[in-house]
Design an enzyme around this catalytic site. Structure first.
Site, PDB file in Angstrom:
ATOM      1  N   CYS A  91      95.346  10.517 110.780  1.00 21.28           N
ATOM      2  CA  CYS A  91      94.637   9.746 109.767  1.00 21.28           C
ATOM      3  C   CYS A  91      93.192  10.238 109.619  1.00 21.28           C
ATOM      4  O   CYS A  91      92.967  11.349 109.175  1.00 21.28           O
ATOM      5  CB  CYS A  91      94.710   8.253 110.067  1.00 21.28           C
ATOM      6  SG  CYS A  91      94.260   7.243 108.646  1.00 21.28           S
ATOM      7  N   GLU A  98     101.339   6.476 116.395  1.00 16.75           N
ATOM      8  CA  GLU A  98     101.039   5.553 117.502  1.00 16.75           C
ATOM      9  C   GLU A  98     101.233   4.103 117.090  1.00 16.75           C
ATOM     10  O   GLU A  98     101.298   3.229 117.945  1.00 16.75           O
ATOM     11  CB  GLU A  98      99.615   5.803 118.038  1.00 16.75           C
ATOM     12  CG  GLU A  98      98.472   5.146 117.262  1.00 16.75           C
ATOM     13  CD  GLU A  98      98.109   5.856 115.961  1.00 16.75           C
ATOM     14  OE1 GLU A  98      98.864   6.743 115.517  1.00 16.75           O
ATOM     15  OE2 GLU A  98      97.069   5.499 115.368  1.00 16.75           O
ATOM     16  N   HIS A 127     100.599   7.220 110.947  1.00 14.77           N
ATOM     17  CA  HIS A 127     100.199   6.842 112.304  1.00 14.77           C
ATOM     18  C   HIS A 127     101.396   6.737 113.240  1.00 14.77           C
ATOM     19  O   HIS A 127     101.975   5.653 113.371  1.00 14.77           O
ATOM     20  CB  HIS A 127      99.518   5.472 112.277  1.00 14.77           C
ATOM     21  CG  HIS A 127      98.118   5.491 111.778  1.00 14.77           C
ATOM     22  ND1 HIS A 127      97.042   5.776 112.579  1.00 14.77           N
ATOM     23  CD2 HIS A 127      97.615   5.243 110.548  1.00 14.77           C
ATOM     24  CE1 HIS A 127      95.924   5.699 111.871  1.00 14.77           C
ATOM     25  NE2 HIS A 127      96.241   5.377 110.628  1.00 14.77           N
TER      26      HIS A 127
END
Lengths: 269, 967
Positions: free
Chosen positions: A95, A225, A223
């Site tokens: 990002c 994560e 993302h």
């Protein structure tokens, strides 16, 4: 050997804690380092094998997202960073990290020429911040260690400036070496074809992630994560209900974990 | 000289596309980012290439083929974040800092082609800018060529040095003059006034008497300090004052007492840790952590500058969380907005001549939404939960609620983390941003009605990145080092409030005001002392740690300065270059405020019930209801607010495949723990037109019920109250207030859900003029927002609102009564009515306990608490969320079809249950009379309510999503 991860922080980066959690869950050892501490002690880059530039809002996206942080790194930390990526290491920008890595010229690094800005990650076509779950396909010919064995991923994006743009010639060069590693698709697997919301930002050629030539540097807007566990998913309650009816356990892990586990595997050999 | 750098964006720049759409037709727009600086290095190539991305931008190469140029830049002294970042880049690109100031300023230039007039461009400028904080310059192509471009504007603040001393204020004046002093402020030498103090005659008399006893006249800074400290905003005088027979005031007698009684009754099961005493309220999360919660309002600033008001609101409440105990980490944001219909503009003015227009509802909405977006997203705090409510009486002042939940270990260095105390001898350290003229008189201004005299200096823009740097350094790095003994934020009243409050613990303070770092020279001492410049925390630091603390913050790019010492002198003492300019007794400062007994009256409102004949088909009614502003989707907000950052989002703002906007969220603040934080909020302003007791009870019930529906535990749920009232100097309004407060006391004690924090805003009135110059007063309806916060033991037990499978059974839990008074349906028909929903806390609690058990036993496939629009809308939303059909038969009730469909009786939940769980589910509810099986999730594509309506789910979805899609 278990590799060490260094995750940058400071000046508005804000995803360092969950990124550390993701690496640790995958079995790696990690540390969060403020950019100013790393500038003070750049030798630390020699002690680690993985560099992660996490998501966030460095410098509030002023002068273009990722630009100011990248300029700071370029002016104060360039040689150590260049030496780091030229070693057999892994680098990931997620990002805001993706925007920083692109502005720093760690991608696309055509002919290993790191430092040249050839790819821009700029304002969404909607000119609106977009936080939504999207579907991705991983380029099966990508040589990136980060993406081994990956096919599709359902993980979120959250950005106001996620639109990849580059000259046609750059795109041709990237495609030649399979550096366009991740693309937005529709849920049925077909190309997003630039259509919102499947392609959430109007990215050229539906590009969601790009690697350098070696594949060791990965820059992606979505993302992983935030999509490590089933309970994080937007369809979690549907999946949970279905599993209960079918009398089975819902798997704990989801698509995003692949990236972090691959990083761990790369250094296991 | 000034250097100007123009960075041209590419043709398909997303920002340009939006403006092109706004202009319509075949207009072309190019966006140019403009930077100016007086430093000569700004002309160098290093700096220029640092500002532009060569792939998509060009420097100093404007296209020539445009018809109009519109430039928008900041006025002097307004926070310019992009300018600050450019300055950092400039500093990095010069080796030494020769050549004077490195300050940089940003602006944006739009080059427009097409058949548009100057008026069109002026209208666009009006949409894109706010004249309180920005300048807009328009040039035709010819003018642009003639002038050789737009010209380099350097919006430097230039203040003269007049008034740089503390002036004495004469208080030995007559009552009329005292009143003028309170309303218009201290007189300058030239006869002008400094802006409202908000001090009543009674207060000023008390102040005069105090200074008589001190044997001197006060300095301006002392009067300003008392005005801040005694403001309604800071002291909550209306809630503290004796009111009718309630001698200890509404707050102590009802709100605080409810919490005390609940805590006592709970004993070992008490979840409260720190209530009402700190910047936020804290409850237990688990063995290791506390969570704290605070909800603020930022109504007045948002009416003047919606973006600035909203962003300072959200980053301000983040600081409340950072100022909880020894400093909690902000982990969740929430929001709630009350606006007028953005599709209309009532066209109000602040002045009778119609030259000073109020912002339109659309502009207020867009600015507020964008402000919270910027503040929340830039800070890396997820914003999963919120709501928007519309009523045209919010045209004068919108209500802007912002909240932050924080996480803090229960103990830090072996000590309870929520306990803090500034000790005599500790240094007063101010950290974060510098002080400017922003926000002067914010606290006193938000305590009065908005009118022509509202000061523009009350407006401020937040700088979330400066705050983020400070937050990370303090909370993630310094807190555990034990370098400070207390911390609080600088909000309303600035240093005067933060230092004054903390000094209450030590017993006094001495501040050397000239040490405070300023944004620009030329500020008078009283301005420095009460400025509300953002992004600042005040700390109490033992002298042996100041150096380490300041050095550590400096390494994180954060400025911190020792500005004085906490003492036990009993005096609030401020000096300016060695001269004492303030010396008040701490007792008088904090407790000298005179009591003002209040009296109230109350009259129930409402009109006769509507006589409604049963219709053959309620399909069109349901479609119209689903499209109402208070019911339709606010997806455009949910997708702009990052709710996934920190990676803990479990139950999201858009639920089910049909993405229905939900007002309840679940988030894991600790990724390794199975526990989650459940949040919800509710308000029902229109019910106040009939009875504020019903309004207050409905909000509290809904906030709790939403938590239960999502899988929460009523025993681990706490509440926050935000009263947004109007005309609180009128006995009738105070009567409405008292009634609301009495009601929530009773209901909270019944539910055993303690209040842990609250805030009030008592004068949400706008006094101005309509387009004909006629004086008007627009008062927000008396509104109580109840925010709920709960902990769910395991997020695996959470329940979303979307039906999961065809064939599942649909149950309505709870009693539906003939209660259309104040409802969305009546409003749709143009009625108010009388039968406003009454909340039966005892019956509701029975249901919540039973439903809680069913959820823990995993018998519930989906659950949705019935709210605005009643059962009909609840079923519509469930069908949309699941993109499914429903086959419903309404229970026989003796009610009209309209009442059965749209009555907003509280205490109800619609659930779906898998057929294999039916037996166990019904056994769970054995003996409970109000468990009604009303149908099933069907294989069809329709919402069918037998004998009432049949509507395609896709049509409902379109009606639901269309109204605010374009925003």
């Amino acid at each position: 050997m278990s590799a060490n991860v260094l995750i940058l922080s400071g000046y508005g980066l804000n995803c360092e804690e969950e990124t550390l959690h993701a690496f640790e869950y995958a079995g790696l050892k990690g540390r969060i380092r403020h950019i100013n501490d790393l500038i003070e002690n750049p030798k630390e880059l020699e002690e680690v094998q993985i560099l992660a530039v996490p998501g966030g809002f460095s410098y509030g996206d002023d002068t273009g997202s990722g630009n100011a942080f990248a300029q700071k790194m370029k002016l104060a930390l360039w040689e150590p960073v260049r030496r780091f990526v030229e070693r057999d290491t892994l680098t990931i920008g997620i990002c805001n990290g993706c925007q920083i890595v692109a502005n720093l010229g760690l991608i696309p690094g055509i002919d290993k020429k790191y430092g040249e800005r050839l790819v821009a990650v700029t304002y969404n076509m909607t000119a609106r911040y977009q936080c939504r779950w999207i579907d991705l396909s991983v380029n099966e010919n990508s040589r990136s260690p980060w993406l081994s064995g990956g096919r599709k991923m359902h993980i979120p994006v959250a950005h106001g400036e996620g639109r990849f743009m580059m000259d046609e010639s750059t795109l041709v060069a990237l495609r030649k070496c399979n550096q366009v590693a991740i693309s937005y698709i529709r849920p049925d697997g077909s190309a997003a074809g630039g259509e919102f919301p499947f392609n959430p930002n109007g990215s050229q050629a539906d590009i969601a992630g790009v690697t350098d030539e070696s594949g060791r540097v990965l820059a992606l807007m979505p993302h992983p994560e935030r999509g490590m566990f089933t309970w994080q998913r937007d369809d979690y309650h549907e999946l949970k209900d279905r599993a209960a009816r079918e009398g089975r356990e819902l798997p704990e892990e989801s698509d995003g974990i692949l990236v972090f586990r691959n990083a761990a595997r790369y250094f296991e050999g | 000289m000034a250097y100007r750098i123009e960075v041209l964006g590419h043709e398909e720049d997303g920002r340009a596309l939006r403006i092109r759409n706004a202009l319509g037709g075949d207009a072309g727009v190019r966006v140019v980012d403009v930077y100016t600086s007086e430093h000569k290095a700004a002309a160098g190539s290093t700096f220029k290439s640092a500002l532009a991305n060569p792939v998509v931008q060009k420097v100093d190469a404007l296209p020539q083929d445009f018809d109009w140029a519109l430039e928008i830049g900041f006025l002097p002294g307004v926070t310019d974040n992009t300018g600050h970042t450019a300055e950092e880049l400039l500093r990095l690109s010069v080796n030494d800092h020769e050549g004077g100031s490195t300050a940089c300023y940003s602006a944006r230039l739009y080059l427009i082609t097409g058949k548009v007039t100057r008026e069109d461009i002026a209208a666009l400028a009006g949409d894109l800018s706010n004249r309180l904080i920005q300048r807009a310059t328009i040039k035709s192509r010819d003018e642009f060529v003639r002038d050789g471009g737009m010209g380099a504007v350097v919006p430097k603040v230039m203040l003269d040095n007049k008034g740089l001393v503390a002036d004495a204020v004469e208080l030995e004046i007559n009552d009329q003059e005292l009143e003028t002093l309170g309303k218009q402020g201290i007189k300058n030498e030239d006869g002008s006034r400094r802006g409202p103090l908000g001090l009543s005659l009674l207060y000023l008399q008390a102040i005069r008497d105090y200074f008589r006893s001190e044997g001197r006249n006060p300095k301006d800074i002392e009067i300003e300090t008392l005005a801040q400290t005694w403001s309604e905003h800071c002291k909550h005088t209306i809630f503290a004052s004796p009111i009718d027979e309630v001698k200890d005031g509404l707050y102590r007698h009802y709100i605080k007492r409810a919490t005390m009684e609940i805590r006592e009754k709970r004993g070992d099961g008490d979840i409260c840790v720190s209530v009402f005493s700190d910047n936020a309220g804290g409850i237990i999360f688990d063995e290791e952590y506390l969570i704290c919660d605070k909800v603020e309002t930022h109504n007045s600033p948002s009416a003047l500058d919606p973006f600035g008001g909203a962003i300072t609101g959200i980053v301000g409440v983040n600081r409340d969380c950072m100022g909880f105990g020894l400093g909690a980490k902000p982990v969740i944001n929430r929001y709630g907005f009350c606006f007028a219909d953005p599709r209309q503009n009532p066209g109000y003015f602040r002045d009778p001549k119609g030259t000073d227009p109020m912002l339109s509802p659309a502009k207020i909405m867009n600015g507020v939404v964008a402000g919270v977006e910027s503040g929340g997203n830039c800070s890396g705090i997820p914003t999963p939960q919120g709501f928007v409510y519309f009523d045209d009486r919010f045209a004068g002042k919108p209500l802007v609620f912002v909240g932050t939940i924080g996480l803090i270990p229960r103990t830090i260095n072996g000590q309870p983390s929520h306990v803090k105390k500034a000790r005599p001898g500790d240094k007063i350290v101010m950290a974060g941003g510098r002080v400017g003229r922003d926000g002067i008189h914010g606290a006193t201004f938000s305590s009065v009605a908005l009118d022509e005299g509202s000061p523009a200096t009350a407006v401020q823009i937040g700088d979330p990145i400066t705050q983020k740097k400070m937050s990370d350094a303090l909370i993630k790095e310094i807190r555990e080092k034990g370098w400070y003994t207390a911390i609080t934020d600088n909000g309303a009243g600035g240093l005067s409030s933060s230092v004054g409050e903390m000094a209450g613990q030590s017993g006094g303070f001495h501040v050397e005001l000239e040490r405070v770092p300023l944004k620009y020279p030329g500020m008078a001492p009283w301005e420095i002392w009460i400025s509300e410049s953002q992004e600042r925390m005040t700390l109490a630091v033992p002298p042996e740690h100041t150096e380490a603390l300041i050095a550590h913050l400096a390494r994180r790019g954060v400025e911190a300065t020792v500005i004085g010492t906490y003492t036990d002198s009993g005096r609030a003492n401020v000096s300016w270059h060695g001269e004492t300019i303030m010396d008040l007794s701490m007792d008088f400062l904090h407790d000298g405020i005179p009591e003002t007994p209040l009296v109230t009256t109350f009259t129930r409102g409402g009109t006769a019930e509507a006589k409604l004949a049963d219709k053959a088909d309620y399909g069109p009614d349901l479609l119209a209801m689903t499209a109402r502003l208070n019911i339709c989707s606010k997806e455009f907000i949910a997708t702009q607010y990052d709710h996934e950052v920190q990676a803990g989002s479990v139950l999201k703002p858009l639920q089910g495949p049909g993405r229905v906007y939900a007002e309840t969220s679940i988030t894991k603040p600790v990724l390794k723990s199975p526990k989650g934080v459940i949040l919800s909020q509710a308000l029902f302003p229109r019910y106040s037109d009939i009875d504020t007791a019903a309004m207050a009870a409905a909000g509290l019930d809904m906030a709790v019920r939403n938590i239960i529906a999502a899988g929460g535990d009523i025993k681990h749920t706490a509440l926050l109250d935000n009263f947004c009232w109007c005309s609180s100097d009128e006995p009738e309004r105070l009567g409405q207030l008292k009634r609301a407060v009495e009601t929530i006391y009773t209901l909270a004690v019944q539910y055993e859900t303690p209040f842990i924090s609250g805030k009030d805003s008592m004068f949400n009135d706008f006094k101005g003029y309509d387009s004909a110059g006629k004086a008007i007063k627009v008062s927000a309806p008396p509104t109580l927002l109840i925010s709920s916060i709960g902990v769910i033991d395991d997020v695996k037990k959470s329940v979303s609102m979307a039906p999961k499978a065809a064939g599942d059974l649909v149950y309505l839990l709870g009693a539906t009564k003939d209660e259309l008074g104040g409802s969305e349906y009546y409003d749709h028909l143009g009625h108010l009515g009388s039968n406003v929903p009454e909340t039966d806390g005892h019956q509701n609690l029975r249901l919540y306990k039973l439903l809680g058990r069913a959820t823990r036993d995993r018998l519930i496939a989906s659950a949705y608490a019935v709210g605005l629009g009643g059962l009909g809308v609840a079923l519509a939303k469930k069908a949309i969320a699941g993109r499914t059909g429903l086959d419903i038969t309404l229970p026989s009730s003796g009610l009209s079809k309209a009442a059965m469909l749209f009555s907003e009786s509280t205490g109800r939940v619609v659930v779906t249950v898998a057929p294999q769980n039916r037996k166990e589910f019904e056994r769970n509810f054995k003996g409970y009379e109000q468990c009604h099986m009303i149908g099933s999730v069907s294989f069809s594509e329709n919402l069918l309510i037998r004998d009432v309506l049949s509507v395609k789910t896709a049509d409902l979805e379109e009606a639901y999503k269309a109204p605010l899609r374009g925003y």
